[in-house]
Design a protein around this motif. Structure first.
Motif, PDB file in Angstrom:
ATOM      1  N   VAL A  61       0.838  -1.204   0.000  1.00  0.00           N
ATOM      2  CA  VAL A  61       0.000   0.000   0.000  1.00  0.00           C
ATOM      3  C   VAL A  61       0.868   1.247   0.000  1.00  0.00           C
ATOM      4  N   CYS A  62       1.951   1.217   0.774  1.00  0.00           N
ATOM      5  CA  CYS A  62       2.863   2.357   0.832  1.00  0.00           C
ATOM      6  C   CYS A  62       3.475   2.635  -0.539  1.00  0.00           C
ATOM      7  N   ALA A  63       3.825   1.571  -1.287  1.00  0.00           N
ATOM      8  CA  ALA A  63       4.409   1.748  -2.614  1.00  0.00           C
ATOM      9  C   ALA A  63       3.421   2.388  -3.577  1.00  0.00           C
ATOM     10  N   PHE A  64       2.135   2.099  -3.406  1.00  0.00           N
ATOM     11  CA  PHE A  64       1.115   2.781  -4.199  1.00  0.00           C
ATOM     12  C   PHE A  64       1.006   4.246  -3.777  1.00  0.00           C
ATOM     13  N   THR A  65       0.946   4.468  -2.468  1.00  0.00           N
ATOM     14  CA  THR A  65       0.690   5.805  -1.946  1.00  0.00           C
ATOM     15  C   THR A  65       1.833   6.766  -2.226  1.00  0.00           C
ATOM     16  N   ASP A  66       3.075   6.300  -2.076  1.00  0.00           N
ATOM     17  CA  ASP A  66       4.208   7.225  -2.266  1.00  0.00           C
ATOM     18  C   ASP A  66       4.582   7.402  -3.752  1.00  0.00           C
ATOM     19  N   GLY A  67       3.838   6.755  -4.635  1.00  0.00           N
ATOM     20  CA  GLY A  67       4.044   6.949  -6.068  1.00  0.00           C
ATOM     21  C   GLY A  67       5.057   6.034  -6.709  1.00  0.00           C
ATOM     22  N   THR A  68       5.756   5.232  -5.904  1.00  0.00           N
ATOM     23  CA  THR A  68       6.786   4.360  -6.467  1.00  0.00           C
ATOM     24  C   THR A  68       6.195   3.396  -7.485  1.00  0.00           C
ATOM     25  N   LYS A  69       5.065   2.786  -7.147  1.00  0.00           N
ATOM     26  CA  LYS A  69       4.456   1.796  -8.037  1.00  0.00           C
ATOM     27  C   LYS A  69       4.102   2.419  -9.389  1.00  0.00           C
ATOM     28  N   MET A  70       3.517   3.602  -9.361  1.00  0.00           N
ATOM     29  CA  MET A  70       3.138   4.261 -10.608  1.00  0.00           C
ATOM     30  C   MET A  70       4.375   4.628 -11.432  1.00  0.00           C
ATOM     31  N   ASN A  71       5.444   5.063 -10.781  1.00  0.00           N
ATOM     32  CA  ASN A  71       6.676   5.370 -11.495  1.00  0.00           C
ATOM     33  C   ASN A  71       7.283   4.109 -12.112  1.00  0.00           C
ATOM     34  N   LEU A  72       7.208   2.993 -11.393  1.00  0.00           N
ATOM     35  CA  LEU A  72       7.676   1.721 -11.938  1.00  0.00           C
ATOM     36  C   LEU A  72       6.844   1.305 -13.142  1.00  0.00           C
ATOM     37  N   GLU A  73       5.524   1.450 -13.028  1.00  0.00           N
ATOM     38  CA  GLU A  73       4.641   1.102 -14.146  1.00  0.00           C
ATOM     39  C   GLU A  73       4.961   1.926 -15.378  1.00  0.00           C
ATOM     40  N   ASN A  74       5.213   3.209 -15.198  1.00  0.00           N
ATOM     41  CA  ASN A  74       5.534   4.040 -16.356  1.00  0.00           C
ATOM     42  C   ASN A  74       6.915   3.736 -16.923  1.00  0.00           C
TER      43      ASN A  74
END
Length: 437
Positions: free
Chosen positions: A212-225
């Motif tokens: 959840v933290c990885a989603f919230t801090d934006g890391t997951k979205m940056n990885l996806e992009n």
């Protein structure tokens, strides 16, 4: 080819695509359920460290507990697959070796175990579908090349934002539009989120606080992009992207004010995009495009918004399984040397001796940048379990030289192999003015 017609034919003639699903968390369980519901494909082996979770997944799919074959033996699992019996294993490497399995789906969200599994599956000539942005953004270019050498498909899964966005990108590009931007839509972000501050949401979502933290801090979205960037050649305009606060109605205008170039990955923050993604396509040909799209209420151009307002995760992931077998094509995969990197940014002042705790942790979050601008900084995928040797201040990117990377670490070693593999590719050859060329 109509995929679903072909799958029905395969079902009719007993040529079902049998799949091993590794990681029976919320996503893996959903993928297994969807595989069972579609014609022409089937889950055959469910792999999980906790056997009971995998067994329970079979029970939820309608099988009696006593029907489930539990084994770590290749031949026993092969017999179960051949007879169509539900099978469970704790060892992913054993499952990857089973004859009768055509595709391995990796859904653990890990790095080292996932990388070991993917390489084992490739070694045994299995196609691989991953729903793991952490893995793909860190090592995907190397894994894809290994798969190519072995004559199998390595693909990121449909249903997650990168897969959905890549389909839309190829569609817009194929219709003759210039791709201005590929955009991931995010509702909320707090780069200084921690696992502790994410506890309440993790309970609601029934997943781990770090996830959840990885989603919230934006890391997951940056990885996806980064996954999208390395598959398309699109790049972030600036580190961390622009992150435009906008709505469907105002998006074209707001992005035109911000972007200084075309061919980028970016994201929106807030707005009415739901769980969607969109592509901004440009065409100045009024006769071929503008007149018709104006009539069709898409606007007067030259920029147009192509929105897909949802992504369906586990429901669509099996489509990548099918493409790998029927078409021998990935839904989305790196096209060569990486063009984007996700670098570690300090969430707080980091002092010598501090231990970094990786993606979704307390110490760092991830921001995408071009490979050229990231060369001296620590990839977020290598930021787990390494110690800081020089102060790094809150909000700064973590230099590689400021941490002690373990020379014997498996992921670090694979990353070194990837870096060496593409070291001869000059930055000027990595970046394309037009994607997909």
């Amino acid at each position: 080819m109509n995929v679903f017609r072909e799958l029905r034919r395969r079902q009719q003639f007993g040529r079902v695509i049998r799949v091993a699903v590794v990681g029976i968390g919320a996503m893996g369980r959903g993928i297994a359920a969807q595989l069972k519901s579609m014609p022409g494909v089937a889950p055959a082996i469910l792999v999980n460290r906790t056997l009971e979770r995998a067994i329970e997944a079979w029970v939820q799919l309608g099988f009696a507990r006593e029907e489930v074959v539990v084994s770590e033996d290749v031949r026993s699992l092969e017999a179960a697959v051949a007879m169509g019996k539900p099978a469970v294993s704790r060892c992913p490497y054993v499952a990857a070796a089973v004859d009768g399995i055509e595709v391995v789906v990796e859904a653990t969200g890990t790095l080292e175990p996932a990388a070991r599994l993917v390489l084992a599956a490739i070694h045994h000539c299995k196609h691989v579908v991953v729903m793991n942005a952490e893995l793909d953004a860190t090592l995907g270019c190397y894994l894809c090349e290994r798969a190519r050498q072995q004559g199998v498909v390595y693909s990121y899964a449909d249903g997650d934002q990168p897969g959905v966005l890549m389909r839309l990108l190829e569609w817009v590009d194929g219709l003759g539009f210039e791709v201005v931007a590929a955009v991931n839509c995010k509702g909320y972000m707090d780069v200084y989120a921690t696992p502790e501050s994410s506890l309440e949401w993790s309970r609601r979502m029934k997943t781990s606080p770090k996830m959840v933290c990885a989603f919230t801090d934006g890391t997951k979205m940056n990885l996806e992009n980064a996954v999208v960037a390395n598959a398309s050649g699109l790049v972030p305009e600036i580190r961390g992207m622009n992150g435009v606060k906008t709505s469907q109605k105002e998006a074209l205008k707001d992005f035109s004010k911000v972007l200084k170039r075309v061919g980028v990955v970016d994201y929106t923050l807030g707005g009415d995009f739901g769980g969607g993604v969109f592509v901004i396509g440009r065409c100045t040909d009024w006769g071929r495009v503008g007149h018709y799209l104006d009539y069709l209420k898409m606007g007067s151009g030259p920029d147009y918004l192509f929105l897909r307002p949802y992504h369906l995760c586990s429901l669509e992931a099996p489509l990548s399984v099918v493409e790998a077998v029927l078409d021998r094509e990935p839904t989305i995969a790196p096209r060569g040397a990486p063009v984007a990197e996700v670098v570690a940014i300090a969430k707080r002042d980091l002092m010598p001796g501090d231990l970094l705790d990786g993606i979704g942790g307390n110490a760092v979050y991830g921001q995408i940048d071009t490979v050229e601008r990231s060369v001296d900084f620590l990839p977020i995928g290598l930021a787990d379990g390494v110690r800081v040797n020089t102060p790094v201040y809150k909000g700064d990117a973590v230099p590689r030289e400021c941490v002690d990377l373990d020379g014997g670490d498996y992921i670090n070693n694979l990353r070194n192999l990837q870096d060496m593999l593409f070291a001869s590719v000059a930055p000027s050859r990595r970046y394309a003015l037009q994607p997909f060329c």
